[in-house]
Design a protein around this motif. Structure first.
Motif, PDB file in Angstrom:
ATOM      1  N   ALA A   1       0.830  -1.205   0.000  1.00  0.00           N
ATOM      2  CA  ALA A   1       0.000   0.000   0.000  1.00  0.00           C
ATOM      3  C   ALA A   1       0.865   1.256   0.000  1.00  0.00           C
ATOM      4  N   VAL A   2       1.990   1.201   0.706  1.00  0.00           N
ATOM      5  CA  VAL A   2       2.909   2.343   0.717  1.00  0.00           C
ATOM      6  C   VAL A   2       3.452   2.599  -0.679  1.00  0.00           C
ATOM      7  N   GLU A   3       3.847   1.534  -1.360  1.00  0.00           N
ATOM      8  CA  GLU A   3       4.388   1.693  -2.710  1.00  0.00           C
ATOM      9  C   GLU A   3       3.316   2.154  -3.688  1.00  0.00           C
ATOM     10  N   ALA A   4       2.102   1.685  -3.497  1.00  0.00           N
ATOM     11  CA  ALA A   4       1.008   2.141  -4.351  1.00  0.00           C
ATOM     12  C   ALA A   4       0.773   3.636  -4.166  1.00  0.00           C
ATOM     13  N   TYR A   5       0.885   4.095  -2.931  1.00  0.00           N
ATOM     14  CA  TYR A   5       0.705   5.531  -2.662  1.00  0.00           C
ATOM     15  C   TYR A   5       1.855   6.337  -3.249  1.00  0.00           C
ATOM     16  N   ARG A   6       3.045   5.754  -3.271  1.00  0.00           N
ATOM     17  CA  ARG A   6       4.176   6.426  -3.918  1.00  0.00           C
ATOM     18  C   ARG A   6       3.828   6.713  -5.388  1.00  0.00           C
ATOM     19  N   GLY A   7       3.227   5.727  -6.039  1.00  0.00           N
ATOM     20  CA  GLY A   7       2.810   5.937  -7.422  1.00  0.00           C
ATOM     21  C   GLY A   7       1.732   6.995  -7.531  1.00  0.00           C
ATOM     22  N   GLN A   8       0.829   7.031  -6.551  1.00  0.00           N
ATOM     23  CA  GLN A   8      -0.230   8.036  -6.524  1.00  0.00           C
ATOM     24  C   GLN A   8       0.356   9.446  -6.478  1.00  0.00           C
ATOM     25  N   LEU A   9       1.520   9.588  -5.838  1.00  0.00           N
ATOM     26  CA  LEU A   9       2.124  10.907  -5.659  1.00  0.00           C
ATOM     27  C   LEU A   9       3.092  11.289  -6.781  1.00  0.00           C
ATOM     28  N   ALA A  10       3.223  10.457  -7.787  1.00  0.00           N
ATOM     29  CA  ALA A  10       4.181  10.723  -8.852  1.00  0.00           C
ATOM     30  C   ALA A  10       3.916  12.060  -9.537  1.00  0.00           C
ATOM     31  N   GLY A  11       2.642  12.372  -9.744  1.00  0.00           N
ATOM     32  CA  GLY A  11       2.314  13.647 -10.384  1.00  0.00           C
ATOM     33  C   GLY A  11       2.740  14.834  -9.539  1.00  0.00           C
TER      34      GLY A  11
ATOM     35  N   ALA B   1      11.134  10.225  -1.432  1.00  0.00           N
ATOM     36  CA  ALA B   1      12.118   9.412  -0.712  1.00  0.00           C
ATOM     37  C   ALA B   1      11.885   7.930  -0.965  1.00  0.00           C
ATOM     38  N   GLU B   2      12.974   7.198  -1.171  1.00  0.00           N
ATOM     39  CA  GLU B   2      12.886   5.747  -1.346  1.00  0.00           C
ATOM     40  C   GLU B   2      12.614   5.080  -0.005  1.00  0.00           C
TER      41      GLU B   2
ATOM     42  N   TYR C   1      -6.777   7.863  -0.861  1.00  0.00           N
ATOM     43  CA  TYR C   1      -5.881   6.769  -1.247  1.00  0.00           C
ATOM     44  C   TYR C   1      -4.752   6.525  -0.241  1.00  0.00           C
ATOM     45  N   ALA C   2      -4.618   7.383   0.739  1.00  0.00           N
ATOM     46  CA  ALA C   2      -3.502   7.272   1.675  1.00  0.00           C
ATOM     47  C   ALA C   2      -3.691   6.086   2.612  1.00  0.00           C
ATOM     48  N   PRO C   3      -2.684   5.224   2.737  1.00  0.00           N
ATOM     49  CA  PRO C   3      -2.807   4.058   3.625  1.00  0.00           C
ATOM     50  C   PRO C   3      -2.485   4.414   5.067  1.00  0.00           C
ATOM     51  N   ALA C   4      -2.789   3.501   5.961  1.00  0.00           N
ATOM     52  CA  ALA C   4      -2.416   3.637   7.366  1.00  0.00           C
ATOM     53  C   ALA C   4      -0.958   3.222   7.487  1.00  0.00           C
ATOM     54  N   ALA C   5      -0.057   4.170   7.341  1.00  0.00           N
ATOM     55  CA  ALA C   5       1.379   3.861   7.350  1.00  0.00           C
ATOM     56  C   ALA C   5       2.133   5.067   7.887  1.00  0.00           C
ATOM     57  N   TYR C   6       2.128   5.194   9.213  1.00  0.00           N
ATOM     58  CA  TYR C   6       2.838   6.295   9.868  1.00  0.00           C
ATOM     59  C   TYR C   6       4.049   5.728  10.609  1.00  0.00           C
TER      60      TYR C   6
ATOM     61  N   MET D   1       7.634  10.212   3.375  1.00  0.00           N
ATOM     62  CA  MET D   1       7.499  10.169   1.931  1.00  0.00           C
ATOM     63  C   MET D   1       7.039  11.508   1.359  1.00  0.00           C
ATOM     64  N   THR D   2       6.144  12.187   2.066  1.00  0.00           N
ATOM     65  CA  THR D   2       5.595  13.446   1.558  1.00  0.00           C
ATOM     66  C   THR D   2       6.373  14.670   2.023  1.00  0.00           C
ATOM     67  N   ALA D   3       7.397  14.487   2.870  1.00  0.00           N
ATOM     68  CA  ALA D   3       8.111  15.632   3.437  1.00  0.00           C
ATOM     69  C   ALA D   3       8.684  16.547   2.351  1.00  0.00           C
ATOM     70  N   GLY D   4       9.327  15.941   1.344  1.00  0.00           N
ATOM     71  CA  GLY D   4       9.908  16.748   0.278  1.00  0.00           C
ATOM     72  C   GLY D   4       8.859  17.497  -0.528  1.00  0.00           C
TER      73      GLY D   4
END
Length: 366
Positions: free
Chosen positions: A84-94, A104-105, A295-300, A306-309
């Motif tokens: 789910a974290v990786e899926a959200y990374r794709g969601q934030l690509a734009g 961040a990787e 779309y954001a998962p429960a991943a704190y 991931m969104t800091a930058g």
């Protein structure tokens, strides 16, 4: 326990606590101004290194001799769905493309303990008057160590069962946080299935906790006026904790765009979202929250890192639509005045509300 009640009255002239707002808002100048005005200022240990926290404590001590508090985030131990974290990374690509930054990787997303042990070691070696905890309850051994060091411990709670756990662990007080509060909900367990119920309003929650435990209560959640503080004190709280009310102060370390947004008609309301951090947090509804919240998962804190930058880039671009604009439900009542002046205004409003209540009670019994 009566000890914290007496300590609160001894630590401050007014029953007002400035909330520890992680991310830069609760900086030493703000906490010092609040303390000097007779309230209890707080530093936020979250998202800092242990040394960074200690340097802020030293800066605050150079600005005031009055008591203050430091807040710590409890380590997060729950499982995280990496897919789910990786899926959200794709969601934030734009977003990354728009702001021209890299996301961040996985191996750079930071730890889940926020340097808890190192920070606690510093606070035990060089104690401060008050330490509060968010996202969980420390062990009885930790609380006992703090008490031995002369530090009062406060545990943030959002439900009766959490308050009971804090009492069982030996906490000196609880900070009861209603669903109206800005920023992260301090729940001890992050349960996505509870998102739909959203939590309990502050006044009702204070009454429930008051009947369930014998600990002094600091009430927090959407408070912006002294009359609201009076209502919570009448309901059984010892003090009120305000965060959003202090965000707009010139001493606050909040970004100027964040301060402006609090009363900007473009941001009329708040919602709870996981979009920026992976944990429920209340903020002003903007484009980022609308587009990515569902779309954001429960991943704190993985999503936070991931969104800091992206958040930093949005701020640098002068774009509040991409920032985490944390705010409580009372944000439209924010007053851009010096923190010390705000404390005095809140105290005057509180005194007026209590005087009115006393007059009404006297008339009803005469």
């Amino acid at each position: 326990m009566q000890g914290m009640s007496l300590a609160l009255s001894g630590l401050q002239r007014y029953p007002v606590v400035q909330a520890p707002m992680a991310g830069g808002a609760s900086c030493p100048p703000l906490a010092a101004a609040v303390c000097e005005a007779g309230a209890l200022g707080f530093l936020a240990g979250g998202y800092k290194t242990a040394d960074g926290m200690y340097q802020e404590i030293k800066r605050l001590r150079a600005l005031t001799r009055r008591p203050f508090g430091v807040n710590l985030f409890m380590p997060q131990t729950g499982p995280v769905d990496q897919a789910a974290v990786e899926a959200y990374r794709g969601q934030l690509a734009g977003e990354a493309s728009w702001y021209d930054v890299s996301i961040a990787e996985e191996d750079t997303l930071g730890t889940s303990d926020d340097g808890y042990d190192a920070k606690l070691a510093i606070l035990l070696e060089d104690p401060v008057p008050v330490v509060s905890f968010t996202f969980g309850c420390p062990t009885p051994a930790v609380i006992a160590s703090l008490r031995e060091a002369g530090t009062y411990s406060v545990v943030t709670v959002t439900a009766v069962d959490e308050a009971r756990a804090a009492e069982a662990a030996g906490a000196d007080a609880v900070c009861v946080q209603g669903v109206e509060a800005g920023g992260h909900q301090g729940t001890h367990r992050d349960d996505p299935q509870a998102d739909a119920t959203a939590g309990v309003g502050l006044l009702a929650l204070v009454a429930q906790v008051r009947e369930a435990v014998g600990l002094p209560i600091i009430a927090a959640g959407g408070l912006m006026r002294g009359s609201q503080i009076a209502a919570l004190l009448a309901a059984g709280a010892e003090a009120a904790q305000l965060g959003t009310a202090f965000l707009a102060c010139p001493e606050s370390g909040a970004h100027p765009l964040h301060k402006k947004a609090l009363t900007d008609p473009l941001f009329p309301h708040t919602e709870l979202t996981r979009a920026f951090s992976g944990r429920p947090a209340r903020g002003l509804v903007n484009r980022f929250m609308r587009e990515h919240g569902p779309y954001a998962p429960a991943a704190y804190p993985q999503i936070h890192h991931m969104t800091a930058g992206l958040r930093k880039a949005a701020a640098a671009a002068g774009d509040p639509q991409g920032m985490a604009l944390w705010a409580g439900q009372g944000h439209r009542l924010a007053r851009a005045m010096p923190a010390g002046e705000l404390v005095e205004v809140l105290a005057a409003e509180l005194a007026e509300a209590q005087s009115t209540l006393n007059d009404m009670q006297q008339r009803s019994t005469s």
